[in-house]
Each structure stands twice: as C-alpha cells, then as structure tokens.
Design a protein around this motif. Structure first.
Motif, PDB file in Angstrom:
ATOM      1  N   ILE A 167       0.876  -1.175   0.000  1.00 12.80           N
ATOM      2  CA  ILE A 167       0.000   0.000   0.000  1.00 12.80           C
ATOM      3  C   ILE A 167       0.906   1.216   0.000  1.00 12.80           C
ATOM      4  O   ILE A 167       1.726   1.372   0.917  1.00 12.80           O
ATOM      5  CB  ILE A 167      -0.903   0.015   1.249  1.00 12.80           C
ATOM      6  CG1 ILE A 167      -1.800  -1.209   1.249  1.00 12.80           C
ATOM      7  CG2 ILE A 167      -1.720   1.298   1.303  1.00 12.80           C
ATOM      8  CD1 ILE A 167      -2.610  -1.382   2.521  1.00 12.80           C
ATOM      9  N   PRO A 168       0.789   2.051  -1.008  1.00 16.29           N
ATOM     10  CA  PRO A 168       1.640   3.247  -1.053  1.00 16.29           C
ATOM     11  C   PRO A 168       1.184   4.270  -0.012  1.00 16.29           C
ATOM     12  O   PRO A 168       0.349   5.128  -0.274  1.00 16.29           O
ATOM     13  CB  PRO A 168       1.457   3.759  -2.484  1.00 16.29           C
ATOM     14  CG  PRO A 168       0.121   3.237  -2.906  1.00 16.29           C
ATOM     15  CD  PRO A 168      -0.076   1.941  -2.159  1.00 16.29           C
ATOM     16  N   LEU A 169       1.722   4.138   1.202  1.00 13.15           N
ATOM     17  CA  LEU A 169       1.285   4.976   2.317  1.00 13.15           C
ATOM     18  C   LEU A 169       1.506   6.454   2.060  1.00 13.15           C
ATOM     19  O   LEU A 169       0.731   7.290   2.530  1.00 13.15           O
ATOM     20  CB  LEU A 169       1.971   4.550   3.611  1.00 13.15           C
ATOM     21  CG  LEU A 169       1.557   3.188   4.141  1.00 13.15           C
ATOM     22  CD1 LEU A 169       2.321   2.860   5.416  1.00 13.15           C
ATOM     23  CD2 LEU A 169       0.068   3.132   4.402  1.00 13.15           C
ATOM     24  N   HIS A 170       2.534   6.795   1.321  1.00 11.62           N
ATOM     25  CA  HIS A 170       2.776   8.210   1.023  1.00 11.62           C
ATOM     26  C   HIS A 170       1.634   8.801   0.199  1.00 11.62           C
ATOM     27  O   HIS A 170       1.267   9.956   0.379  1.00 11.62           O
ATOM     28  CB  HIS A 170       4.130   8.394   0.323  1.00 11.62           C
ATOM     29  CG  HIS A 170       4.223   7.726  -1.010  1.00 11.62           C
ATOM     30  ND1 HIS A 170       4.339   6.355  -1.144  1.00 11.62           N
ATOM     31  CD2 HIS A 170       4.204   8.238  -2.261  1.00 11.62           C
ATOM     32  CE1 HIS A 170       4.399   6.050  -2.432  1.00 11.62           C
ATOM     33  NE2 HIS A 170       4.318   7.169  -3.128  1.00 11.62           N
ATOM     34  N   LYS A 190      -3.504  12.078   0.306  1.00  7.77           N
ATOM     35  CA  LYS A 190      -4.950  12.223   0.097  1.00  7.77           C
ATOM     36  C   LYS A 190      -5.700  12.540   1.382  1.00  7.77           C
ATOM     37  O   LYS A 190      -6.645  13.315   1.381  1.00  7.77           O
ATOM     38  CB  LYS A 190      -5.524  10.966  -0.551  1.00  7.77           C
ATOM     39  CG  LYS A 190      -5.107  10.821  -1.986  1.00  7.77           C
ATOM     40  CD  LYS A 190      -5.762   9.644  -2.648  1.00  7.77           C
ATOM     41  CE  LYS A 190      -5.260   9.567  -4.071  1.00  7.77           C
ATOM     42  NZ  LYS A 190      -5.934   8.579  -4.871  1.00  7.77           N
ATOM     43  N   LEU A 191      -5.298  11.915   2.491  1.00  6.01           N
ATOM     44  CA  LEU A 191      -6.018  12.104   3.755  1.00  6.01           C
ATOM     45  C   LEU A 191      -5.546  13.328   4.530  1.00  6.01           C
ATOM     46  O   LEU A 191      -6.311  13.894   5.308  1.00  6.01           O
ATOM     47  CB  LEU A 191      -5.882  10.858   4.636  1.00  6.01           C
ATOM     48  CG  LEU A 191      -6.499   9.580   4.087  1.00  6.01           C
ATOM     49  CD1 LEU A 191      -6.215   8.414   5.020  1.00  6.01           C
ATOM     50  CD2 LEU A 191      -7.980   9.739   3.854  1.00  6.01           C
ATOM     51  N   PHE A 206      -5.471  14.241   9.739  1.00  5.48           N
ATOM     52  CA  PHE A 206      -6.250  13.010   9.854  1.00  5.48           C
ATOM     53  C   PHE A 206      -5.340  11.815  10.128  1.00  5.48           C
ATOM     54  O   PHE A 206      -5.662  10.963  10.966  1.00  5.48           O
ATOM     55  CB  PHE A 206      -7.080  12.764   8.594  1.00  5.48           C
ATOM     56  CG  PHE A 206      -7.941  11.541   8.699  1.00  5.48           C
ATOM     57  CD1 PHE A 206      -9.111  11.571   9.439  1.00  5.48           C
ATOM     58  CD2 PHE A 206      -7.583  10.358   8.086  1.00  5.48           C
ATOM     59  CE1 PHE A 206      -9.911  10.447   9.563  1.00  5.48           C
ATOM     60  CE2 PHE A 206      -8.361   9.224   8.203  1.00  5.48           C
ATOM     61  CZ  PHE A 206      -9.537   9.274   8.937  1.00  5.48           C
ATOM     62  N   CYS A 207      -4.206  11.738   9.447  1.00  3.95           N
ATOM     63  CA  CYS A 207      -3.297  10.606   9.647  1.00  3.95           C
ATOM     64  C   CYS A 207      -2.745  10.564  11.061  1.00  3.95           C
ATOM     65  O   CYS A 207      -2.625   9.492  11.649  1.00  3.95           O
ATOM     66  CB  CYS A 207      -2.160  10.659   8.623  1.00  3.95           C
ATOM     67  SG  CYS A 207      -2.712  10.239   6.950  1.00  3.95           S
TER      68      CYS A 207
END
Length: 120
Positions: free
Chosen positions: A7-10, A15-16, A20-21
């Motif tokens: 999953i490309p966390l970056h 996006k979030l 939020f993160c």
C-alpha cells in the motif's frame, strides 16, 4: 495463492492529510491495539471524531490534564458509539440525559441499569 502487495502509504497520506493521519494513529492506539485493551470498534473510533477530539493529545512531551480529559471524553464517545449500535439493533434506546463524559459516569449509569430494587 496469496499475493504479496503493498500500500503506497505516502499516497494515502497525501490524500487524507497530516491532521487526519496523526489522529488515525491516536484513535487506533486509544481504541485498542496490541498493547491496550479494546474500548470499542475501529468504526466507532473514527465516528467519534478523533481529528477534533484528539488534536492536542500526545503533541507535547508532557501530557496535560486537558489532554487527558479530552482523551477520556473521546474514548467514552467511542464506547458509547458501540452501545448506540447495539441498542439500535436490539431496539432499546438509551435516555439522552444519560450521556457520560467520563468512565466513572459511564460505570455509574451502567451499574444503575443493572441494579434493580426489590420492593417488599
């Protein structure tokens, strides 16, 4: 068989957003993870608005009383979110006047619901 993926966390972070993160991690830890007991579901943790309610929590070296109280209110909201879902499924409603802000108030309300008075 099982496929390995990533999953490309970056990209998720982009996006979030940072706010939020950061609150998502706090919500995960507070609502129960490998090291802490479960307070509620992850869904109720997100619905309890961690971005607002946990904004200051853990952002300083020393935890303040204000941060502790806000975190407790948040976790009570997480727990109440689970109760609201359960009561909706069972058609039992909680009185709106019974909205606790602390775990002590929550325990008191739960205790009084379970205790019945024996009239002789």
């Amino acid at each position: 068989g099982a496929k390995a993926g990533y999953i490309p966390l970056h990209e998720v972070y982009d996006k979030l957003g940072q706010k939020f993160c950061r609150s998502l991690l706090k919500a995960h830890i507070g609502s129960g993870c490998d090291y802490l007991s479960k307070v509620g579901t992850k869904k109720s943790a997100i619905l309890a608005d961690p971005t607002t309610k946990l904004a200051k929590f853990g952002e300083t070296v020393q935890l303040t009383d204000e941060q502790t109280l806000e975190a407790e209110k948040y976790l009570v909201a997480v727990y109440n979110g689970v109760r609201a879902i359960r009561s909706a499924k069972s058609s039992t409603k909680t009185k709106s006047s019974e909205t606790p802000n602390t775990f002590d108030e929550l325990r008191y309300i739960d205790y009084n619901k379970k205790v019945s008075v024996l009239l002789l």
